[in-house]
Every structure is written in structure tokens, then in C-alpha cells.
Write an enzyme that holds these catalytic residues in place. Structure first.
Site, short mmCIF file in Angstrom:
data_model
loop_
_atom_site.label_atom_id
_atom_site.label_comp_id
_atom_site.label_asym_id
_atom_site.label_seq_id
_atom_site.Cartn_x
_atom_site.Cartn_y
_atom_site.Cartn_z
N GLN A 101 16.98 -16.55 9.36
CA GLN A 101 18.37 -16.92 9.04
C GLN A 101 18.58 -16.84 7.53
OE1 GLN A 101 19.69 -20.51 11.65
NE2 GLN A 101 17.48 -20.65 11.45
N HIS A 119 21.38 -13.44 9.53
CA HIS A 119 22.57 -13.84 8.76
C HIS A 119 22.79 -12.90 7.58
CE1 HIS A 119 22.42 -18.19 10.50
NE2 HIS A 119 22.84 -17.31 11.37
N CYS A 130 37.93 -3.27 2.60
CA CYS A 130 37.80 -1.84 2.97
C CYS A 130 36.37 -1.49 3.36
CB CYS A 130 38.29 -0.95 1.82
SG CYS A 130 37.17 -0.90 0.40
N SER A 188 16.94 -26.40 11.00
CA SER A 188 17.46 -27.58 11.71
C SER A 188 17.92 -27.21 13.12
CB SER A 188 18.64 -28.17 10.93
OG SER A 188 19.69 -27.17 10.85
N1 APR Z 1 8.81 -27.08 5.30
C1 APR Z 1 9.28 -27.29 6.56
N2 APR Z 1 10.56 -27.64 6.85
C2 APR Z 1 11.39 -27.77 5.80
C3 APR Z 1 10.99 -27.57 4.45
C4 APR Z 1 9.64 -27.21 4.23
N3 APR Z 1 9.15 -27.00 2.99
N4 APR Z 1 12.07 -27.77 3.64
C5 APR Z 1 13.10 -28.09 4.44
N5 APR Z 1 12.71 -28.10 5.73
C6 APR Z 1 13.52 -28.32 6.93
C7 APR Z 1 14.63 -29.34 6.75
O1 APR Z 1 14.18 -30.63 7.09
C8 APR Z 1 15.68 -28.84 7.75
O2 APR Z 1 15.48 -29.42 9.04
O3 APR Z 1 14.16 -27.10 7.21
C9 APR Z 1 15.40 -27.34 7.86
C10 APR Z 1 16.47 -26.52 7.17
O4 APR Z 1 17.65 -26.68 7.92
P1 APR Z 1 19.02 -26.14 7.31
O5 APR Z 1 19.17 -26.59 5.91
O6 APR Z 1 20.08 -26.48 8.33
O7 APR Z 1 18.83 -24.57 7.27
P2 APR Z 1 18.97 -23.55 8.47
O8 APR Z 1 18.59 -24.17 9.76
O9 APR Z 1 18.24 -22.32 8.07
O10 APR Z 1 20.56 -23.27 8.45
C11 APR Z 1 21.04 -22.27 9.30
O11 APR Z 1 23.23 -22.51 8.25
O12 APR Z 1 24.50 -22.73 6.33
C12 APR Z 1 24.06 -21.84 7.29
O13 APR Z 1 23.82 -19.53 7.05
C13 APR Z 1 23.24 -20.74 6.68
O14 APR Z 1 21.32 -19.61 7.57
C14 APR Z 1 21.87 -20.89 7.34
C15 APR Z 1 22.21 -21.59 8.63
#
Ligand code: APR
Length: 238
Positions: A101, A119, A130, A188
Site C-alpha cells: 500500500q 496505491h 488531461c 492497520s
Molecule cells: N512495525 C510494525 N508495525 C508498525 C510499525 C513498525 N515499525 N510502525 C507502525 N506500525 C503499524 C501501526 O501500528 C499501524 O497499525 O502499522 C500500521 C500502519 O497503519 P496505517 O497508518 O493505517 O497505514 P496503512 O494500513 O498502510 O494505511 C493504508 O491508508 O491513508 C491511506 O493510502 C494510505 O496506503 C495508505 C492506506
């Protein structure tokens, strides 16, 4: 955690088609903030608001500033050991593909070959109106599109309100449907449709995350921890 990483190693060695799905948590140890983890938000604004077609069309300056800020940050960010370990596991034939993602391209920079960007990516640009490709400096200099003249340059990321890149989605689904092990790292699982991918997995599923956020999923193995540390422990065992 060591026992669970040993269990992961055993699953990987038994599997013949392994797919990895990563999210922003895979990049935080490269100092790229995630979106919903504890240190995630940008100016306390919801990414759904900022990374959306509505904001693009109604508040282009805010949209542009959000992405220009993330891009500036990315210029100095490099893959961490965990990205390189995933590339080495692919080299050894222990994983077949990564679906991500993340728009940072850190998996590519670490040498992974089969990477599907669900993404899109933040490093190439086009005109929203365009569709003509644009150069990064045109976006950074806040120039209008050199083809249609409109103020519509944007990175090739998938915005909320847009469908995912067809090839990336189809390739990912093909890989997941033929996989016997899906390893989900640092997401997440709050954003659809990517958060549905674990439900299509036919084989074993593993969730590696520092906060056990994903509700309503049944993973065969859950490892609560930092992606880099878990992958370094895995590397020691393989
Ligand atoms: N190791 C393991 N897990 C981690 C670490 C780490 N070092 N750092 C953060 N996390 C976990 C967080 O606890 C969280 O649950 O990774 C997760 C990141 O979740 P999000 O911030 O929601 O990111 P993501 O799931 O990739 O979001 C999906 O949302 O905003 C849009 O397009 C954007 O691609 C993104 C999509």
C-alpha cells in the site's frame, strides 16, 4: 517473540507460494510516518481528507502541500534492513511477490523485483485533467500542466475516491489466490479494498504489526512487534 518467529520460519519453509502484503508500518523505521499509528497524522488531519479527489478539486493548495511535504521527506529516506531482508528472501525463492500500500518505492530501492503498488507511487506525476505525464520539478515548482494549462499536476498515487490501479490489483489477487502463505506486515487493515485481501487467502496467514489493530480477522499466526526486528530475527533463522 522468538518462538513465533521460529513458527513463521517453519511456515515459510513449508510453503511453495508466499505473498507479502505491506503497509505504512513497513516504512516507519525508515522515518516515514504512518497514517494511523500512534505518531501517524500530518498536522492532525485525516489522510482520508488530504489524499482525496475532493480535496484535490476543492483545495488544490492543501493537497499539493501535503504531497510536496511527503515527497521532500522521501528524498532523504532509504530502505531499512527489513526491506533488504524481504528482497533477499525473494532472491532465495522464499517469497514470490510483495503487494504494498506504500507509495515510497522503498521495496524497489531495496531490490525486490515482484512488487505490486496497490496505491500507486508518489515518485511519478501526471496531470489530473488531461492525464499527460509531468516531471517532478513541474509539480514542485507549482506549475500548471504544460499540455492543457490547468493547475492539476499530481503524483500517481491512488486517492480516496479513485479505484486502484487495475494491473496491480489483478496481479495481487492472482498471487494471493495461488499462495499458500500470506504474510501481512505493518498495516492497520482499515482501508478497503486492500483490507479484504487477507480474506481471499486460501492458505496460512500471518500478521506482523506493532499494534494489534486488525479487528475481525483470523490469522494463523500473529506477531506483535516492529517489522525490522521481526525480519532480522527471521533472517537469523533462515
Ligand atoms: N512495525 C510494525 N508495525 C508498525 C510499525 C513498525 N515499525 N510502525 C507502525 N506500525 C503499524 C501501526 O501500528 C499501524 O497499525 O502499522 C500500521 C500502519 O497503519 P496505517 O497508518 O493505517 O497505514 P496503512 O494500513 O498502510 O494505511 C493504508 O491508508 O491513508 C491511506 O493510502 C494510505 O496506503 C495508505 C492506506
Amino acid at each position: 517473540m522468538e518462538n513465533k518467529v521460529r513458527e513463521l520460519k517453519d511456515l515459510m519453509e513449508k510453503a511453495r507460494h508466499v505473498v507479502v502484503l505491506t503497509g505504512a508500518g513497513m516504512d516507519t523505521e525508515s522515518n516515514i510516518p504512518d497514517f494511523r499509528g500512534k505518531d501517524g497524522l500530518w498536522r492532525n488531519l485525516d489522510p482520508r481528507l488530504l489524499a482525496s479527489v475532493d480535496t484535490f478539486e476543492e483545495n488544490y493548495p492543501l493537497f499539493r502541500e501535503f504531497y510536496a511535504t511527503r515527497l521532500k521527506l522521501l528524498e532523504t529516506r532509504q530502505p531499512h534492513r527489513g526491506h533488504y531482508i524481504l528482497a533477499e528472501l525473494e532472491e532465495k525463492g522464499l517469497i514470490q511477490a510483495i503487494a504494498t500500500q506504500n507509495v515510497s518505492r522503498l521495496h524497489h530501492l531495496a531490490g525486490s523485483k515482484h512488487v505490486y503498488e496497490l496505491h500507486g507511487n508518489i515518485r511519478t506525476f501526471r496531470c489530473h485533467y488531461c492525464n499527460e505525464p509531468a516531471e517532478p520539478e513541474e509539480f514542485f515548482d507549482n506549475r500548471n500542466c504544460s499540455h492543457c494549462g490547468q493547475p492539476g499536476l499530481r503524483p500517481n498515487v491512488t486517492l480516496f475516491g479513485e479505484s486502484l490501479p487495475t494491473d496491480a490489483w489483478n496481479n495481487t489477487m492472482t498471487e494471493v489466490l495461488q499462495s499458500d502463505l500470506l504474510i501481512v506486515i505493518g498495516t492497520s487493515l482499515e482501508v478497503s479494498p486492500v483490507n479484504q485481501i487477507p480474506r481471499f487467502a486460501k492458505g496460512k496467514t500471518v500478521y506482523i504489526n506493532d499494534e494489534i489493530a486488525a479487528k475481525g480477522y483470523h490469522f494463523d499466526l500473529v506477531i506483535q512487534g516492529k517489522a525490522k526486528k521481526v525480519l532480522e530475527q527471521l533472517e537469523q533463522l533462515i
